[in-house]
Design a protein around this motif. Structure first.
Motif, short mmCIF file in Angstrom:
data_model
loop_
_atom_site.label_atom_id
_atom_site.label_comp_id
_atom_site.label_asym_id
_atom_site.label_seq_id
_atom_site.Cartn_x
_atom_site.Cartn_y
_atom_site.Cartn_z
N LEU A 122 0.86 -1.18 0.00
CA LEU A 122 0.00 0.00 0.00
C LEU A 122 0.89 1.23 0.00
O LEU A 122 1.63 1.48 0.97
CB LEU A 122 -0.90 -0.01 1.24
N ASP A 123 0.87 1.96 -1.11
CA ASP A 123 1.73 3.14 -1.26
C ASP A 123 3.18 2.80 -0.97
O ASP A 123 3.90 3.54 -0.28
CB ASP A 123 1.25 4.28 -0.36
N GLY A 124 3.61 1.65 -1.46
CA GLY A 124 5.01 1.24 -1.34
C GLY A 124 5.37 0.48 -0.09
O GLY A 124 6.49 -0.04 0.01
N LEU A 172 -8.59 4.03 -5.53
CA LEU A 172 -7.31 3.53 -6.02
C LEU A 172 -6.91 4.27 -7.28
O LEU A 172 -7.69 4.40 -8.22
CB LEU A 172 -7.41 2.03 -6.35
N VAL A 173 -5.69 4.75 -7.30
CA VAL A 173 -5.12 5.37 -8.50
C VAL A 173 -4.59 4.29 -9.42
O VAL A 173 -4.76 4.34 -10.64
CB VAL A 173 -4.01 6.37 -8.13
N ALA A 174 -3.94 3.28 -8.83
CA ALA A 174 -3.33 2.23 -9.64
C ALA A 174 -3.11 0.99 -8.78
O ALA A 174 -2.97 1.08 -7.55
CB ALA A 174 -2.00 2.70 -10.23
N ALA A 175 -3.08 -0.16 -9.43
CA ALA A 175 -2.69 -1.43 -8.81
C ALA A 175 -1.83 -2.15 -9.83
O ALA A 175 -2.32 -2.62 -10.87
CB ALA A 175 -3.92 -2.25 -8.44
N ARG A 176 -0.53 -2.22 -9.57
CA ARG A 176 0.42 -2.73 -10.55
C ARG A 176 1.27 -3.86 -9.95
O ARG A 176 1.68 -3.79 -8.79
CB ARG A 176 1.36 -1.62 -11.02
N TYR A 177 1.51 -4.88 -10.78
CA TYR A 177 2.50 -5.89 -10.40
C TYR A 177 3.87 -5.23 -10.41
O TYR A 177 4.19 -4.45 -11.31
CB TYR A 177 2.50 -7.06 -11.39
N CYS A 178 4.67 -5.52 -9.41
CA CYS A 178 5.98 -4.88 -9.33
C CYS A 178 7.04 -5.91 -8.98
O CYS A 178 6.82 -7.11 -9.13
CB CYS A 178 5.97 -3.73 -8.32
N LEU A 194 1.80 -6.99 -5.64
CA LEU A 194 0.95 -5.94 -6.21
C LEU A 194 1.12 -4.67 -5.39
O LEU A 194 0.96 -4.69 -4.18
CB LEU A 194 -0.52 -6.35 -6.20
N ASP A 195 1.49 -3.60 -6.08
CA ASP A 195 1.66 -2.31 -5.42
C ASP A 195 0.44 -1.45 -5.71
O ASP A 195 0.11 -1.18 -6.87
CB ASP A 195 2.93 -1.61 -5.94
N VAL A 196 -0.26 -1.05 -4.65
CA VAL A 196 -1.49 -0.28 -4.76
C VAL A 196 -1.22 1.16 -4.36
O VAL A 196 -0.61 1.42 -3.32
CB VAL A 196 -2.60 -0.87 -3.86
N THR A 197 -1.65 2.09 -5.20
CA THR A 197 -1.51 3.51 -4.90
C THR A 197 -2.89 4.09 -4.61
O THR A 197 -3.81 3.98 -5.44
CB THR A 197 -0.88 4.27 -6.08
N LEU A 198 -3.06 4.67 -3.43
CA LEU A 198 -4.32 5.28 -3.05
C LEU A 198 -4.39 6.73 -3.51
O LEU A 198 -3.37 7.43 -3.57
CB LEU A 198 -4.51 5.23 -1.53
N ARG A 199 -5.59 7.17 -3.83
CA ARG A 199 -5.78 8.56 -4.24
C ARG A 199 -5.46 9.50 -3.08
O ARG A 199 -4.85 10.55 -3.26
CB ARG A 199 -7.21 8.78 -4.72
N GLU A 200 -5.90 9.10 -1.89
CA GLU A 200 -5.57 9.87 -0.70
C GLU A 200 -5.05 8.92 0.36
O GLU A 200 -5.59 7.82 0.53
CB GLU A 200 -6.81 10.60 -0.15
#
Length: 279
Positions: A35-37, A70-76, A90-96
């Motif tokens: 979650l956010d890295g 969610l802004v993005a959910a990417r395999y990393c 999976l790296d998930v980026t939250l909008r806030e």
């Protein structure tokens, strides 16, 4: 992308003798959700529909309330010895940035946590954004009885391995909207709830959740969080699942096999189940 089945050697013993042959097994691999890295959780799952799984998990844990969170959910980064992506991170980026509901309820419900049933019930009641309405659509018991067979016919990986749970979302007339399989019953439910979240079908106040397993507190919790009014299982519920269902007005059906079923809560939604005398 990771495979969902794998072949392994086995020795089969039967009255006709001993035979060496390959067997098809379901794949079980870890999925790390960041979650956010930062690492949030590692869950053992069957690869496939990982994006749905992540959406459903984060929603059930009250970390997000909408797919738009969610802004993005990417395999990393996550590679094998040969440098190939394992698709297990999976790296998930939250909008806030949000404070996750702490501690996560998946951990609250383990036997080692030492928390009482009332604490768990209060936790779900506090965090759900979609309280179940009393006047949601009724379902016919004949329709309910057919749903496990419909779900089973869609389980293609189970046909090959015999080792998977399934969860499906149905309309009140018995139409299957989505089915997901996973080695973990909670993951299968997260996958269908994640699908519903992404399809903007939450709260799912006119749908039925059917699971090919027992109805644990954890599965009842996920249904309540998503506003699903009916949870039906082919096996038994737990006592805490029944308590949560009764407190949340969730219709909980267990031992759904053939034309028989046990209704533990919310019988007013199953046609003919309520006693007209009110007893």
């Amino acid at each position: 992308m990771s495979r969902v089945t794998a072949r392994r050697k086995t020795i089969r013993l039967s009255p006709s003798g001993r035979v060496k042959r390959p067997d098809t097994l379901v794949v079980e691999e870890p999925l790390q959700i960041r979650l956010d890295g930062e690492s949030l959780v590692i869950t053992m799952r069957t690869p496939g529909s990982d994006i749905d799984l992540v959406h459903g998990f984060l929603f059930s844990e009250d970390i997000i309330t909408s797919a738009d969170d969610l802004v993005a959910a990417r395999y990393c980064a996550g590679t094998d010895d040969e440098g190939r992506n394992t698709y297990n991170v999976l790296d998930v980026t939250l909008r806030e940035k949000r404070q996750a509901a702490a501690p996560a309820r998946n951990f609250l419900t383990t036997g080692a946590c030492g928390l009482c049933g009332k604490t768990a019930l209060d936790d779900v009641r506090t965090h759900t954004h979609f309280p179940i309405a009393h006047d949601t659509p009724m379902i016919d018991p004949d329709v309910l009885a057919k749903l496990p067979d419909i779900l089973r016919r869609e389980q293609k990986v189970f046909d090959a391995t015999g080792g998977l749970h399934a969860a499906g979302l149905f309309t009140a007339d018995g139409t299957l909207l989505v089915m997901r399989e996973d080695i973990g019953r909670h993951n299968a439910v997260d996958k269908v709830i994640g699908w519903a979240l992404r399809e903007k079908r939450l709260p799912a106040d006119n749908l039925v959740l059917v699971v090919s397993s027992r109805a644990s507190f954890e599965l009842a919790q996920k249904a309540v969080m998503a506003g699903i009014p009916v949870l039906a299982a082919v096996s038994a519920p737990s006592s805490l699942a029944v308590d949560l269902a009764q407190e949340s007005e969730l219709t909980l059906v267990g031992f759904l096999r053939g034309d028989t079923m046990n209704i533990y809560s919310g019988e007013h939604r199953v046609r003919g189940a309520s006693d007209p005398t009110g007893k």
